[in-house]
Design an enzyme around this catalytic site. Structure first.
Site, PDB file in Angstrom:
ATOM      1  N   ALA A   1      36.063  46.409  33.989  1.00  0.00           N
ATOM      2  CA  ALA A   1      34.667  46.498  34.420  1.00  0.00           C
ATOM      3  C   ALA A   1      34.547  46.594  35.939  1.00  0.00           C
ATOM      4  O   ALA A   1      33.904  47.505  36.469  1.00  0.00           O
ATOM      5  CB  ALA A   1      33.905  45.282  33.889  1.00  0.00           C
TER       6      ALA A   1
ATOM      7  N   ASP B   1      46.518  49.978  36.448  1.00  0.00           N
ATOM      8  CA  ASP B   1      46.086  49.231  35.267  1.00  0.00           C
ATOM      9  C   ASP B   1      47.135  49.356  34.172  1.00  0.00           C
ATOM     10  O   ASP B   1      47.766  50.387  34.011  1.00  0.00           O
ATOM     11  CB  ASP B   1      44.730  49.738  34.756  1.00  0.00           C
ATOM     12  CG  ASP B   1      44.124  48.802  33.730  1.00  0.00           C
ATOM     13  OD1 ASP B   1      43.322  47.937  34.121  1.00  0.00           O
ATOM     14  OD2 ASP B   1      44.493  48.899  32.538  1.00  0.00           O
TER      15      ASP B   1
ATOM     16  N   LYS C   1      43.807  53.338  30.850  1.00  0.00           N
ATOM     17  CA  LYS C   1      42.601  53.272  31.681  1.00  0.00           C
ATOM     18  C   LYS C   1      42.782  53.965  33.026  1.00  0.00           C
ATOM     19  O   LYS C   1      41.861  54.627  33.519  1.00  0.00           O
ATOM     20  CB  LYS C   1      42.201  51.807  31.895  1.00  0.00           C
ATOM     21  CG  LYS C   1      41.690  51.149  30.632  1.00  0.00           C
ATOM     22  CD  LYS C   1      41.279  49.715  30.907  1.00  0.00           C
ATOM     23  CE  LYS C   1      40.691  49.101  29.643  1.00  0.00           C
ATOM     24  NZ  LYS C   1      40.272  47.694  29.873  1.00  0.00           N
TER      25      LYS C   1
ATOM     26  N   VAL D   1      50.815  44.886  36.930  1.00  0.00           N
ATOM     27  CA  VAL D   1      51.122  44.375  38.275  1.00  0.00           C
ATOM     28  C   VAL D   1      51.898  43.065  38.134  1.00  0.00           C
ATOM     29  O   VAL D   1      51.433  42.134  37.482  1.00  0.00           O
ATOM     30  CB  VAL D   1      49.821  44.130  39.069  1.00  0.00           C
ATOM     31  CG1 VAL D   1      50.148  43.533  40.425  1.00  0.00           C
ATOM     32  CG2 VAL D   1      49.057  45.435  39.231  1.00  0.00           C
TER      33      VAL D   1
ATOM     34  N   ASN E   1      42.773  37.708  35.780  1.00  0.00           N
ATOM     35  CA  ASN E   1      43.338  36.360  35.619  1.00  0.00           C
ATOM     36  C   ASN E   1      43.818  35.812  36.962  1.00  0.00           C
ATOM     37  O   ASN E   1      44.104  36.565  37.891  1.00  0.00           O
ATOM     38  CB  ASN E   1      44.475  36.379  34.596  1.00  0.00           C
ATOM     39  CG  ASN E   1      45.639  37.231  35.070  1.00  0.00           C
ATOM     40  OD1 ASN E   1      46.513  36.751  35.790  1.00  0.00           O
ATOM     41  ND2 ASN E   1      45.644  38.510  34.694  1.00  0.00           N
TER      42      ASN E   1
ATOM     43  N   CYS F   1      42.492  31.857  52.874  1.00  0.00           N
ATOM     44  CA  CYS F   1      43.024  32.700  51.798  1.00  0.00           C
ATOM     45  C   CYS F   1      42.597  32.097  50.454  1.00  0.00           C
ATOM     46  O   CYS F   1      41.969  31.037  50.415  1.00  0.00           O
ATOM     47  CB  CYS F   1      44.538  32.864  51.911  1.00  0.00           C
ATOM     48  SG  CYS F   1      45.517  31.520  51.215  1.00  0.00           S
TER      49      CYS F   1
ATOM     50  N   CYS G   1      36.282  37.166  29.667  1.00  0.00           N
ATOM     51  CA  CYS G   1      35.304  38.032  29.009  1.00  0.00           C
ATOM     52  C   CYS G   1      35.580  38.126  27.512  1.00  0.00           C
ATOM     53  O   CYS G   1      34.693  38.412  26.732  1.00  0.00           O
ATOM     54  CB  CYS G   1      35.343  39.418  29.627  1.00  0.00           C
ATOM     55  SG  CYS G   1      35.018  39.387  31.377  1.00  0.00           S
TER      56      CYS G   1
HETATM   57 ZN   LIG Z   1      45.561  29.778  52.701  1.00  0.00          ZN
END
Ligand SMILES: [Zn+2]
Length: 353
Positions: free
Chosen positions: A51, A72, A98, A122, A143, A183, A199
């Site tokens: 999405a 993806d 995708k 990934v 995630n 970060c 989702c």
């Molecule tokens: Zn940090």
């Protein structure tokens, strides 16, 4: 810029057409003609093409970002169409990956943008290569593990990235400039409560996605335009159903294990070879070593055991209570179980160890 410099695969464009194509955002003073030229020379990478990823890719392609890489691991399914704006029913019927379906659609939207669709999961072995050479990374993963991995790669290489997450009617986003801002691990040393909700378990509505993607894309444009002083500088969270907005200003934590101590636990992990895809009754299996499968060969071999369908990117094999989607790099998604051990044994039996 010379006419036709960026033309590819029969794409016809020239600078005067660019002015018309992008005229409304050129009229917007923070972009202008000079900013537009900058965008046309810039490079962004999107991790995930669900999405958020489709909404980001759609906006960046229309804005005329020069080069877009979209990564993806998954294929299009009917349940995606309610919110994943680049896909249609034909993509779901064909089970196109995708990244491929998105790249095809984007090329029809604006052929001047060089879009590269990468069908890969990934992980810590490929993330640095996937983001290297880009000016900004947009998070469209689903995630926290993937986001921690991205955060570490970005901090290690000093690469700006834009966090985004959506579930139900609620979304969050934050922009991370590794050298100057907090970060992700400063803010969330551990995955936040509710991070297990996805989702697939509690649903999602598309306007919540649009809200997060709109802010992520705006931030990415500011980074690509060199207007970092205009970034919002906050962690924004919004429930679009309840109209509740929260804004906090996270501080860089000097004790942070990632941006402080430079400990890259996710990047340096010697990883598990499978990942559960939460809520979808599926387990993803990686080949133990990288390999290139001959899908036509595999199809011929599997047809004696069950029903096989294939396109040029993947093969779908139904046997017993399971359905295996096998990609040419040996990766597979085993549907019909939550149990990694069961999935591995089904994989070993039919695809090979
Ligand atoms: Zn940090």
């Amino acid at each position: 810029m010379a006419a036709g410099l960026r033309n590819h695969e029969g794409c016809v464009s020239n600078p005067s057409m660019n002015r018309e194509k992008y005229s409304r955002q050129i009229l917007f003073p923070p972009i202008g003609a000079e900013g537009q030229e900058k965008l046309l020379e810039s490079r962004a990478v999107i991790l995930g093409c669900g999405a958020l990823g489709t909404a980001q890719a759609n906006a960046l392609t229309r804005a005329g970002v020069g080069m877009l890489r979209i990564v993806d691991r998954d294929f299009v399914e009917e349940s995606n169409l309610q919110r994943q704006i680049l896909f249609d029913e034909a993509d779901a019927r064909e089970r196109l990956p995708k990244a491929i379906a998105a790249a095809r659609k984007l090329n029809r939207i604006n052929c001047e943008v060089k879009v590269e669709g990468v069908v890969e999961d990934v992980d810590n072995r490929n993330i640095e290569k996937l983001v290297s050479g880009f000016q900004v990374v947009l998070d469209a993963t689903d995630n926290f593990e993937a986001r921690y991995l991205l955060n570490e790669a970005a901090v290690k290489h000093g690469l700006p990235w834009v966090y985004g997450a959506v579930v139900a009617s609620y979304g969050m986003t934050m922009t991370i400039l590794p050298e100057s801002t907090a970060c992700l691990a400063c803010l969330f040393p551990a995955a936040p409560a509710g991070a297990h909700e996805t989702c697939d378990t509690v649903g999602v509505i598309s306007p919540a996605v649009s809200w997060v993607a709109a802010i992520q894309v705006t931030e990415a444009l500011k980074i690509l335009l060199g207007r970092r002083q205009e970034l919002h500088g906050a962690m924004l969270a919004y429930d679009i159903w309840k109209n509740q907005l929260q804004e906090i200003r996270p501080r860089k934590d000097p004790q942070c294990r990632v941006c402080g101590a430079k400990e890259f636990a996710y990047l340096n992990r010697t990883g598990p070879t499978h990942t559960s895809l939460c809520g979808r009754d599926s387990v993803q299996i990686h080949a133990a070593a990288p390999r290139q499968l001959d899908l036509a060969d595999l199809r011929a071999r599997l047809e004696q055991f069950g029903r096989v369908r294939a396109n040029e990117f993947l093969l779908v094999f139904a046997v017993d209570a399971y359905e295996l989607t096998v990609f040419s790099d040996g990766r597979a998604i085993v549907k019909g179980t939550h149990d990694p051990a069961v999935a591995r044994s089904v994989y070993a039996k039919y695809i090979g160890a």
